[in-house]
Design a protein around this motif. Structure first.
Motif, PDB file in Angstrom:
ATOM      1  N   SER A 167       0.837  -1.194   0.000  1.00 19.83           N
ATOM      2  CA  SER A 167       0.000   0.000   0.000  1.00 19.83           C
ATOM      3  C   SER A 167       0.876   1.249   0.000  1.00 19.83           C
ATOM      4  CB  SER A 167      -0.895   0.023   1.242  1.00 19.83           C
ATOM      5  OG  SER A 167      -1.612   1.237   1.318  1.00 19.83           O
ATOM      6  N   ALA A 168       0.397   2.292  -0.650  1.00 17.51           N
ATOM      7  CA  ALA A 168       1.088   3.580  -0.647  1.00 17.51           C
ATOM      8  C   ALA A 168       0.758   4.387   0.602  1.00 17.51           C
ATOM      9  CB  ALA A 168       0.726   4.368  -1.898  1.00 17.51           C
ATOM     10  N   ALA A 169      -0.069   3.860   1.490  1.00 17.20           N
ATOM     11  CA  ALA A 169      -0.431   4.571   2.716  1.00 17.20           C
ATOM     12  C   ALA A 169       0.825   4.891   3.532  1.00 17.20           C
ATOM     13  CB  ALA A 169      -1.396   3.738   3.550  1.00 17.20           C
ATOM     14  N   ALA A 170       0.860   6.070   4.122  1.00 13.04           N
ATOM     15  CA  ALA A 170       2.031   6.522   4.878  1.00 13.04           C
ATOM     16  C   ALA A 170       2.375   5.600   6.043  1.00 13.04           C
ATOM     17  CB  ALA A 170       1.803   7.942   5.389  1.00 13.04           C
ATOM     18  N   ASP A 171       1.382   4.924   6.598  1.00  6.65           N
ATOM     19  CA  ASP A 171       1.638   4.070   7.763  1.00  6.65           C
ATOM     20  C   ASP A 171       1.883   2.602   7.400  1.00  6.65           C
ATOM     21  OD1 ASP A 171      -0.972   3.582   7.020  1.00  6.65           O
ATOM     22  OD2 ASP A 171      -1.774   3.649   9.052  1.00  6.65           O
ATOM     23  N   THR A 172       2.070   2.299   6.122  1.00  2.00           N
ATOM     24  CA  THR A 172       2.451   0.941   5.736  1.00  2.00           C
ATOM     25  C   THR A 172       3.773   0.624   6.421  1.00  2.00           C
ATOM     26  OG1 THR A 172       1.278   1.018   3.646  1.00  2.00           O
ATOM     27  CG2 THR A 172       3.099  -0.536   3.777  1.00  2.00           C
ATOM     28  N   SER A 173       3.846  -0.554   7.048  1.00  2.22           N
ATOM     29  CA  SER A 173       5.029  -0.841   7.869  1.00  2.22           C
ATOM     30  C   SER A 173       5.683  -2.166   7.506  1.00  2.22           C
ATOM     31  CB  SER A 173       4.643  -0.850   9.344  1.00  2.22           C
ATOM     32  OG  SER A 173       3.718  -1.890   9.612  1.00  2.22           O
ATOM     33  N   PHE A 174       6.998  -2.194   7.751  1.00  2.00           N
ATOM     34  CA  PHE A 174       7.822  -3.376   7.554  1.00  2.00           C
ATOM     35  C   PHE A 174       8.674  -3.519   8.808  1.00  2.00           C
ATOM     36  CE2 PHE A 174      11.754  -5.358   5.712  1.00  2.00           C
ATOM     37  CZ  PHE A 174      11.186  -6.563   5.353  1.00  2.00           C
ATOM     38  N   VAL A 175       8.510  -4.620   9.531  1.00  2.00           N
ATOM     39  CA  VAL A 175       9.255  -4.841  10.767  1.00  2.00           C
ATOM     40  C   VAL A 175      10.653  -5.347  10.426  1.00  2.00           C
ATOM     41  CG1 VAL A 175       9.337  -6.144  12.927  1.00  2.00           C
ATOM     42  CG2 VAL A 175       7.134  -5.348  12.042  1.00  2.00           C
ATOM     43  N   VAL A 176      11.651  -4.704  10.999  1.00  2.00           N
ATOM     44  CA  VAL A 176      13.046  -5.106  10.846  1.00  2.00           C
ATOM     45  C   VAL A 176      13.644  -5.283  12.234  1.00  2.00           C
ATOM     46  CG1 VAL A 176      13.303  -3.963   8.609  1.00  2.00           C
ATOM     47  CG2 VAL A 176      13.829  -2.701  10.692  1.00  2.00           C
ATOM     48  N   LYS A 177      14.839  -5.844  12.320  1.00  2.00           N
ATOM     49  CA  LYS A 177      15.406  -6.138  13.635  1.00  2.00           C
ATOM     50  C   LYS A 177      15.629  -4.882  14.468  1.00  2.00           C
ATOM     51  CE  LYS A 177      20.231  -6.336  12.229  1.00  2.00           C
ATOM     52  NZ  LYS A 177      21.431  -7.137  12.213  1.00  2.00           N
ATOM     53  N   ASP A 178      15.821  -3.734  13.826  1.00  2.00           N
ATOM     54  CA  ASP A 178      16.059  -2.490  14.548  1.00  2.00           C
ATOM     55  C   ASP A 178      14.794  -1.701  14.838  1.00  2.00           C
ATOM     56  OD1 ASP A 178      18.720  -3.178  14.310  1.00  2.00           O
ATOM     57  OD2 ASP A 178      19.051  -1.917  12.558  1.00  2.00           O
ATOM     58  N   GLY A 179      13.641  -2.164  14.368  1.00  2.00           N
ATOM     59  CA  GLY A 179      12.400  -1.421  14.581  1.00  2.00           C
ATOM     60  C   GLY A 179      11.436  -1.576  13.428  1.00  2.00           C
ATOM     61  N   ILE A 180      10.895  -0.468  12.982  1.00  3.27           N
ATOM     62  CA  ILE A 180       9.886  -0.480  11.917  1.00  3.27           C
ATOM     63  C   ILE A 180      10.264   0.523  10.841  1.00  3.27           C
ATOM     64  CG2 ILE A 180       7.462   0.003  11.366  1.00  3.27           C
ATOM     65  CD1 ILE A 180       6.740  -0.875  14.191  1.00  3.27           C
ATOM     66  N   VAL A 181      10.173   0.093   9.595  1.00  6.08           N
ATOM     67  CA  VAL A 181      10.333   0.975   8.449  1.00  6.08           C
ATOM     68  C   VAL A 181       8.920   1.352   8.016  1.00  6.08           C
ATOM     69  CG1 VAL A 181      11.165   1.171   6.074  1.00  6.08           C
ATOM     70  CG2 VAL A 181      12.464  -0.165   7.756  1.00  6.08           C
ATOM     71  N   SER A 182       8.657   2.656   7.882  1.00  8.44           N
ATOM     72  CA  SER A 182       7.311   3.119   7.535  1.00  8.44           C
ATOM     73  C   SER A 182       7.287   3.772   6.161  1.00  8.44           C
ATOM     74  CB  SER A 182       6.814   4.125   8.570  1.00  8.44           C
ATOM     75  OG  SER A 182       6.664   3.499   9.822  1.00  8.44           O
TER      76      SER A 182
ATOM     77  N   ALA B 226      10.196   4.091   1.700  1.00  9.32           N
ATOM     78  CA  ALA B 226      11.275   3.663   2.600  1.00  9.32           C
ATOM     79  C   ALA B 226      11.480   2.150   2.528  1.00  9.32           C
ATOM     80  CB  ALA B 226      10.971   4.100   4.027  1.00  9.32           C
ATOM     81  N   ILE B 227      10.383   1.407   2.384  1.00 11.59           N
ATOM     82  CA  ILE B 227      10.499  -0.055   2.257  1.00 11.59           C
ATOM     83  C   ILE B 227      11.204  -0.395   0.945  1.00 11.59           C
ATOM     84  CG2 ILE B 227       9.203  -2.218   2.027  1.00 11.59           C
ATOM     85  CD1 ILE B 227       7.014  -0.851   3.837  1.00 11.59           C
ATOM     86  N   ALA B 228      10.821   0.295  -0.132  1.00 15.66           N
ATOM     87  CA  ALA B 228      11.461   0.071  -1.432  1.00 15.66           C
ATOM     88  C   ALA B 228      12.949   0.413  -1.363  1.00 15.66           C
ATOM     89  CB  ALA B 228      10.779   0.884  -2.518  1.00 15.66           C
ATOM     90  N   ALA B 229      13.304   1.488  -0.666  1.00 12.00           N
ATOM     91  CA  ALA B 229      14.713   1.878  -0.537  1.00 12.00           C
ATOM     92  C   ALA B 229      15.504   0.792   0.178  1.00 12.00           C
ATOM     93  CB  ALA B 229      14.824   3.202   0.217  1.00 12.00           C
ATOM     94  N   ARG B 230      14.893   0.136   1.125  1.00 12.91           N
ATOM     95  CA  ARG B 230      15.556  -0.948   1.845  1.00 12.91           C
ATOM     96  C   ARG B 230      15.825  -2.150   0.924  1.00 12.91           C
ATOM     97  NH1 ARG B 230      16.743  -1.996   7.028  1.00 12.91           N
ATOM     98  NH2 ARG B 230      16.544  -4.167   7.568  1.00 12.91           N
ATOM     99  N   TYR B 231      14.894  -2.421   0.005  1.00 15.93           N
ATOM    100  CA  TYR B 231      15.046  -3.538  -0.934  1.00 15.93           C
ATOM    101  C   TYR B 231      15.935  -3.195  -2.141  1.00 15.93           C
ATOM    102  CZ  TYR B 231      11.567  -6.693   1.117  1.00 15.93           C
ATOM    103  OH  TYR B 231      10.895  -7.562   1.934  1.00 15.93           O
ATOM    104  N   ARG B 232      16.033  -1.929  -2.502  1.00 11.30           N
ATOM    105  CA  ARG B 232      16.691  -1.515  -3.755  1.00 11.30           C
ATOM    106  C   ARG B 232      18.072  -2.146  -3.976  1.00 11.30           C
ATOM    107  NH1 ARG B 232      15.017   3.206  -3.719  1.00 11.30           N
ATOM    108  NH2 ARG B 232      13.390   2.843  -5.254  1.00 11.30           N
ATOM    109  N   PRO B 233      18.952  -2.224  -2.976  1.00 13.36           N
ATOM    110  CA  PRO B 233      20.265  -2.834  -3.240  1.00 13.36           C
ATOM    111  C   PRO B 233      20.183  -4.276  -3.752  1.00 13.36           C
ATOM    112  CG  PRO B 233      20.293  -1.645  -1.159  1.00 13.36           C
ATOM    113  CD  PRO B 233      18.864  -1.679  -1.624  1.00 13.36           C
ATOM    114  N   ARG B 234      19.155  -5.006  -3.398  1.00 14.55           N
ATOM    115  CA  ARG B 234      19.007  -6.391  -3.869  1.00 14.55           C
ATOM    116  C   ARG B 234      18.600  -6.481  -5.337  1.00 14.55           C
ATOM    117  NH1 ARG B 234      16.006  -9.447   1.144  1.00 14.55           N
ATOM    118  NH2 ARG B 234      17.605  -8.991   2.682  1.00 14.55           N
ATOM    119  N   PHE B 235      18.212  -5.353  -5.904  1.00 17.04           N
ATOM    120  CA  PHE B 235      17.759  -5.332  -7.294  1.00 17.04           C
ATOM    121  C   PHE B 235      18.809  -4.785  -8.250  1.00 17.04           C
ATOM    122  CE2 PHE B 235      13.946  -6.148  -5.034  1.00 17.04           C
ATOM    123  CZ  PHE B 235      13.154  -6.867  -5.904  1.00 17.04           C
ATOM    124  N   ALA B 236      19.994  -4.475  -7.740  1.00 17.77           N
ATOM    125  CA  ALA B 236      21.077  -4.015  -8.602  1.00 17.77           C
ATOM    126  C   ALA B 236      21.483  -5.173  -9.527  1.00 17.77           C
ATOM    127  CB  ALA B 236      22.257  -3.555  -7.757  1.00 17.77           C
TER     128      ALA B 236
END
Length: 140
Positions: free
Chosen positions: A47-62, A66-76
């Motif tokens: 979802s493009a909703a601002a509160d869409t969340s992804f739990v990571v070991k350090d907390g939550i990516v909202s 931001a979630i796409a930025a976290r995945y981007r290196p795996r798509f190089a």
């Protein structure tokens, strides 16, 4: 002669079955995006909703960006072989109400060297105008 008419009624799919089929179609398309190295297609299920969340070991990516930025290196392109081939197996599906669902699944990443990584994922979906979208992701 008396004719006998037999009517065969197919049971209509239940709302749970329809929602699960729609969500799994979205997840299959997302996995196809991962497998093709297409980040936009992989992220389409979020979802493009601002509160869409992804739990990571350090907390939550909202937020989807931001979630796409976290995945981007795996798509190089230079790390494509390290990304593996993604698939999902349903463990449990629950339709929470007409607009929300919970999918508990097992993700599987298969790599060329015959190794694999797998783990559980819990995904909360909301039905939006464009279809079912993930609003909360906890994958480990």
């Amino acid at each position: 002669m008396i004719g006998i008419v037999v009517a065969v009624f197919a049971a209509a799919p239940t709302p749970v079955a329809v929602a699960q089929a729609e969500i799994m179609a979205a997840m299959t398309d997302s996995a196809a995006g991962w497998n093709a190295g297409d980040l936009d297609r992989f992220m389409r299920v979020y979802s493009a909703a601002a509160d869409t969340s992804f739990v990571v070991k350090d907390g939550i990516v909202s937020g989807k960006a931001a979630i796409a930025a976290r995945y981007r290196p795996r798509f190089a392109p230079e790390v494509a072989a390290k990304r593996g081939t993604l698939s999902f197996e349903v463990i449990r599906f629950t339709l929470l109400d007409a607009r929300h669902a919970l999918l508990i699944a097992r993700y599987r990443l298969r790599f060329a060297e015959a190794r694999e990584q797998r783990g559980p994922t819990s995904l909360v979906f909301v039905r939006e105008a464009g279809g079912w979208r993930i609003v909360a992701d906890h994958s480990s």
